[in-house]
Design a protein around this motif. Structure first.
Motif, PDB file in Angstrom:
ATOM      1  N   ASP A  94       0.835  -1.195   0.000  1.00  0.00           N
ATOM      2  CA  ASP A  94       0.000   0.000   0.000  1.00  0.00           C
ATOM      3  C   ASP A  94       0.877   1.255   0.000  1.00  0.00           C
ATOM      4  N   PHE A  95       0.492   2.253  -0.785  1.00  0.00           N
ATOM      5  CA  PHE A  95       1.209   3.526  -0.783  1.00  0.00           C
ATOM      6  C   PHE A  95       0.776   4.350   0.431  1.00  0.00           C
ATOM      7  N   ILE A  96       1.763   4.905   1.139  1.00  0.00           N
ATOM      8  CA  ILE A  96       1.492   5.734   2.311  1.00  0.00           C
ATOM      9  C   ILE A  96       2.263   7.040   2.167  1.00  0.00           C
ATOM     10  N   GLY A  97       1.541   8.151   2.207  1.00  0.00           N
ATOM     11  CA  GLY A  97       2.181   9.453   2.097  1.00  0.00           C
ATOM     12  C   GLY A  97       2.626   9.970   3.455  1.00  0.00           C
ATOM     13  N   LEU A  98       3.767  10.645   3.471  1.00  0.00           N
ATOM     14  CA  LEU A  98       4.272  11.282   4.689  1.00  0.00           C
ATOM     15  C   LEU A  98       4.409  12.769   4.403  1.00  0.00           C
ATOM     16  N   PHE A  99       3.569  13.565   5.069  1.00  0.00           N
ATOM     17  CA  PHE A  99       3.442  14.982   4.762  1.00  0.00           C
ATOM     18  C   PHE A  99       3.596  15.765   6.063  1.00  0.00           C
ATOM     19  N   LEU A 121       5.973   7.444   0.440  1.00  0.00           N
ATOM     20  CA  LEU A 121       5.906   8.569  -0.488  1.00  0.00           C
ATOM     21  C   LEU A 121       6.113   9.858   0.293  1.00  0.00           C
ATOM     22  N   PRO A 122       7.284  10.498   0.179  1.00  0.00           N
ATOM     23  CA  PRO A 122       7.493  11.775   0.863  1.00  0.00           C
ATOM     24  C   PRO A 122       6.817  12.912   0.107  1.00  0.00           C
ATOM     25  N   LEU A 123       6.164  13.799   0.847  1.00  0.00           N
ATOM     26  CA  LEU A 123       5.467  14.946   0.267  1.00  0.00           C
ATOM     27  C   LEU A 123       5.959  16.204   0.962  1.00  0.00           C
ATOM     28  N   ASP A 124       6.485  17.133   0.191  1.00  0.00           N
ATOM     29  CA  ASP A 124       7.093  18.338   0.733  1.00  0.00           C
ATOM     30  C   ASP A 124       6.034  19.426   0.948  1.00  0.00           C
ATOM     31  N   PRO A 125       5.868  19.911   2.182  1.00  0.00           N
ATOM     32  CA  PRO A 125       4.884  20.963   2.434  1.00  0.00           C
ATOM     33  C   PRO A 125       5.129  22.247   1.632  1.00  0.00           C
ATOM     34  N   ASN A 126       6.347  22.427   1.122  1.00  0.00           N
ATOM     35  CA  ASN A 126       6.667  23.628   0.354  1.00  0.00           C
ATOM     36  C   ASN A 126       6.253  23.524  -1.109  1.00  0.00           C
ATOM     37  N   TYR A 127       5.806  22.343  -1.537  1.00  0.00           N
ATOM     38  CA  TYR A 127       5.390  22.181  -2.925  1.00  0.00           C
ATOM     39  C   TYR A 127       4.030  22.844  -3.167  1.00  0.00           C
ATOM     40  N   PRO A 128       3.774  23.300  -4.398  1.00  0.00           N
ATOM     41  CA  PRO A 128       2.452  23.853  -4.723  1.00  0.00           C
ATOM     42  C   PRO A 128       1.357  22.802  -4.545  1.00  0.00           C
ATOM     43  N   LEU A 129       0.175  23.269  -4.229  1.00  0.00           N
ATOM     44  CA  LEU A 129      -0.958  22.380  -3.967  1.00  0.00           C
ATOM     45  C   LEU A 129      -1.251  21.475  -5.161  1.00  0.00           C
ATOM     46  N   ARG A 131       0.746  20.291  -7.428  1.00  0.00           N
ATOM     47  CA  ARG A 131       1.756  19.232  -7.560  1.00  0.00           C
ATOM     48  C   ARG A 131       1.538  18.162  -6.491  1.00  0.00           C
ATOM     49  N   LEU A 132       1.247  18.593  -5.278  1.00  0.00           N
ATOM     50  CA  LEU A 132       0.992  17.641  -4.194  1.00  0.00           C
ATOM     51  C   LEU A 132      -0.211  16.766  -4.520  1.00  0.00           C
ATOM     52  N   ARG A 133      -1.254  17.387  -4.997  1.00  0.00           N
ATOM     53  CA  ARG A 133      -2.472  16.623  -5.286  1.00  0.00           C
ATOM     54  C   ARG A 133      -2.262  15.643  -6.431  1.00  0.00           C
ATOM     55  N   PHE A 134      -1.458  16.045  -7.425  1.00  0.00           N
ATOM     56  CA  PHE A 134      -1.164  15.091  -8.503  1.00  0.00           C
ATOM     57  C   PHE A 134      -0.459  13.860  -7.952  1.00  0.00           C
ATOM     58  N   LEU A 145      -0.072  10.349   6.297  1.00  0.00           N
ATOM     59  CA  LEU A 145       0.397  10.699   7.633  1.00  0.00           C
ATOM     60  C   LEU A 145       0.807  12.164   7.606  1.00  0.00           C
ATOM     61  N   THR A 146       0.163  12.988   8.413  1.00  0.00           N
ATOM     62  CA  THR A 146       0.397  14.420   8.342  1.00  0.00           C
ATOM     63  C   THR A 146       0.278  15.042   9.727  1.00  0.00           C
ATOM     64  N   GLN A 147       0.072  16.347   9.770  1.00  0.00           N
ATOM     65  CA  GLN A 147      -0.128  17.058  11.032  1.00  0.00           C
ATOM     66  C   GLN A 147      -1.261  18.052  10.849  1.00  0.00           C
ATOM     67  N   GLU A 148      -1.876  18.442  11.952  1.00  0.00           N
ATOM     68  CA  GLU A 148      -3.085  19.260  11.900  1.00  0.00           C
ATOM     69  C   GLU A 148      -2.883  20.549  11.107  1.00  0.00           C
ATOM     70  N   SER A 149      -1.732  21.197  11.276  1.00  0.00           N
ATOM     71  CA  SER A 149      -1.499  22.494  10.631  1.00  0.00           C
ATOM     72  C   SER A 149      -1.396  22.401   9.117  1.00  0.00           C
ATOM     73  N   LEU A 150      -1.189  21.197   8.562  1.00  0.00           N
ATOM     74  CA  LEU A 150      -1.069  21.031   7.114  1.00  0.00           C
ATOM     75  C   LEU A 150      -2.340  20.459   6.491  1.00  0.00           C
ATOM     76  N   HIS A 151      -3.361  20.276   7.294  1.00  0.00           N
ATOM     77  CA  HIS A 151      -4.576  19.622   6.804  1.00  0.00           C
ATOM     78  C   HIS A 151      -5.185  20.369   5.624  1.00  0.00           C
ATOM     79  N   TYR A 152      -5.154  21.699   5.669  1.00  0.00           N
ATOM     80  CA  TYR A 152      -5.775  22.500   4.605  1.00  0.00           C
ATOM     81  C   TYR A 152      -5.108  22.260   3.258  1.00  0.00           C
ATOM     82  N   LYS A 153      -3.816  21.933   3.280  1.00  0.00           N
ATOM     83  CA  LYS A 153      -3.057  21.795   2.035  1.00  0.00           C
ATOM     84  C   LYS A 153      -3.169  20.387   1.454  1.00  0.00           C
TER      85      LYS A 153
END
Length: 603
Positions: A94-99, A121-129, A131-134, A145-153
């Motif tokens: 299974d693919f698991i993202g780490l954001f 799958l590493p996901l950089d919070p500095n990337y444009p939305l 690109r991240l969504r793609f 796997l993320t954190q509350e402050s990045l939920h909007y992105k």
């Protein structure tokens, strides 16, 4: 040899005639590829880390700012998260993202994903939305796997997310014992997205065997040991971060995390000294800035604990090595590292000789020879070996090749070809290289349209494709140009009917458009508007005829500094960006400033 072949086969096409004698061909295909070595184990890298937990549970595993974890604490937290993921339905494959923002939790998350058999799958919070969504949608990750402050992105309605900060109390209720997961060596371990010429990034797939064997190679090649304290500097979205993290933990050493985004060279140098770092790995651009800082501040004895510096991600300039040999670091080992993501991080290395006479005879710094169980071939357009000293495309074989690109079967077939000289596959790097007489490989440039700037590798075609999607852009070409101080700049040439709008206003409009779609390092420093592109006599685009940009005239609405503080700041910018005139409304990054130059003017 060629003349003899012509005489023997006068009807044969010249590109089919052999250039090499049998002995020359044997040397290129076999003698220079005698890299076979038996690995200590076929265990996965997370299992090697678990062994270090058993050996040295109270050894410091990882440090970030004023926090740290021992090997026992790191393993327990990673196990709790892995058990939580298993109970959530995650199975191997299974693919698991780490954001996440930089933190100890990043390391916990990475280990948990590997332990449960997920594909990291590493996901950089500095990337444009966009690109991240793609990346999220292309990989169809099971959990983020993320954190509350990045939920909007990262919000996608159907996506299951776990906030490792607000949900941790629940995760901590899980068992902290090592989990049992049915992970085979050919199971995928991670996916890294790299730039693609279609305008969309492509996902490179690496399995557990390649990752584990590479980590063991790095441990052996760099002589890692439990006493080492190793810097984790690279962005998590780049595969070299894994080379900085996993071998360190696999040998029981201590990993030092930093938030490179907000790190000054002064503070980095202080961390190296205060925490007694023994190994650091920087792109050449940053290494150059660091050497200049050391020279200005006359550090003599405070870096004595440092034993190895690795530099990779782009060509290592000869002038940087000359600065190195004049610095207090000259007796420390320096390695030039080379490797595409498709060949599991570093594939070829060149340890710099400490004899300064070597530099006097060099025009460029070689990338070196392949690591154990890797093979290299330099071939012409017909995939025939070229003689020593003749340029050709670099192909990499042996261990460590990627399993291909996710959801891109045709591209995988194009880039990963059957090995015509043995078993397995070869990866077409697109890099132009040649063998030197001593068997080392010299990097000459790119065959295709892919480039590296400040350690970031990407396709110029991706930038061109995104540019061309702007409603005011008819055609776009992007290329690398050097300013008068030899700094590499990305320049976009655009066919566009400006109408009544000024070039500076249209440039600003397009730059804002790109910021929503591309990382900062892929956004051009300059936009030049043309009525047509120059052509060669046979009708092809004449890239050599494109006008040279004048970076000093790219300003608009210039407002001179008025206050003493504005004078100080603009004078610093003039020194760092190398421009004659800086106004108070000018943007540091739009005029070629970058992470590596950002702090060099402070000292």
């Amino acid at each position: 040899m060629l003349l003899a072949s012509i005489i023997d086969n006068p009807q044969q096409c010249i590109d089919k005639l052999p250039l090499l004698t049998k002995s020359e061909k044997y040397k290129l295909l076999h003698e220079l590829n005698q890299t076979q070595r038996k690995h200590l184990t076929d265990k996965c890298i997370h299992q090697l880390i678990e062994e270090q937990v058993e050996k040295n549970p109270e050894q410091i595993a990882v440090i970030f700012e004023d926090e740290q974890l021992t090997y026992r604490e790191l393993n327990q937290k990673a196990n709790q998260l892995a058990n939580y993921l298993q109970k959530s339905g995650i199975i191997p494959g299974d693919f698991i993202g780490l954001f996440l923002e930089p933190s100890l939790t990043r390391i916990i998350g990475l280990l948990a994903i590997l332990k449960v058999g997920g594909i990291y799958l590493p996901l950089d919070p500095n990337y444009p939305l966009a690109r991240l969504r793609f990346m999220i949608e292309d990989s169809q990750i099971s959990i983020l796997l993320t954190q509350e402050s990045l939920h909007y992105k990262s919000y996608i309605k159907s996506l299951i997310t776990i906030n490792l900060d607000t949900d941790w109390n629940e995760i901590a209720q899980e068992y902290s014992n090592n989990i049992v997961a049915n992970i085979a060596e050919n199971n995928l371990a991670y996916i890294i997205y790299t730039s693609g010429s279609t305008g969309l990034p492509k996902g490179v797939l690496i399995d557990h065997k390649s990752l584990s064997h590479h980590c063991q190679n790095i441990i052996d090649n760099n002589h890692l040991n439990i006493k080492d304290r190793i810097l984790q500097f690279a962005s998590f979205s780049f595969d070299v971060s894994l080379e900085q993290i996993l071998p360190t933990l696999g040998v029981g050493a201590s990993l030092i995390l930093v938030n490179a985004k907000n790190l000054t060279i002064f503070n980095l140098n202080k961390i190296i000294i205060d925490l007694g770092l023994t190994i650091v790995n920087f792109p050449p651009s940053y290494l150059t800035q660091w050497l200049e800082f050391i020279d200005k501040n006359e550090f003599k004895h405070s870096l004595n604990q440092l034993r190895l510096v690795i530099s990779g991600g782009e060509a290592l300039p000869l002038n940087t090595v000359k600065k190195w040999n004049l610095s207090p670091l000259k007796n420390i080992s320096l390695i030039n590292a080379y490797g595409p993501t498709e060949a599991t991080i570093t594939a070829i290395t060149f340890p710099l000789p400490k004899n300064t006479n070597f530099i006097k005879s060099c025009k460029t710094i070689p990338i070196g020879r392949p690591l154990p169980n890797r093979t290299t071939y330099i071939l012409d357009a017909q995939q025939n070996p070229v003689p020593i000293g003749v340029s050709g495309e670099l192909y990499i074989g042996g261990e460590g090749l990627a399993c291909g690109y996710l959801n891109q079967l045709e591209l995988s077939k194009e880039k990963f070809i059957d090995n015509p000289f043995g078993t397995g596959k070869l990866y077409k790097t697109g890099d132009l290289v040649r063998y030197l007489t001593d068997g080392n490989i010299e990097f000459l440039g790119r065959i295709d349209n892919q480039v590296k700037i400040r350690g970031f590798r990407f396709e110029l075609g991706e930038v061109e494709t995104i540019l061309s999607q702007h409603f005011q852009v008819r055609e776009a070409k992007v290329m690398i140009r050097e300013d008068k101080h030899n700094n590499q700049r990305l320049v976009a040439y655009i066919i566009n009917d400006l109408g009544e709008i000024s070039p500076s206003d249209r440039s600003h409009e397009i730059r804002e458009y790109l910021k929503k779609r591309l990382p900062n390092y892929m956004i051009p420093s300059a936009f030049i508007f043309l009525e047509t592109f120059p052509l060669t006599p046979n009708g092809k685009i004449d890239y050599a005829a494109f006008p040279e940009p004048d970076f000093s005239t790219l300003q608009s609405n210039y407002v001179s500094p008025k206050t003493p503080t504005e004078e100080i700041i603009t004078n610093i910018w003039k020194q760092v960006i190398k421009l004659e005139k800086i106004g108070i409304n000018d943007n540091f990054f739009e005029f070629g400033g970058n992470f590596f130059t950002r702090y060099s003017g402070y000292f």
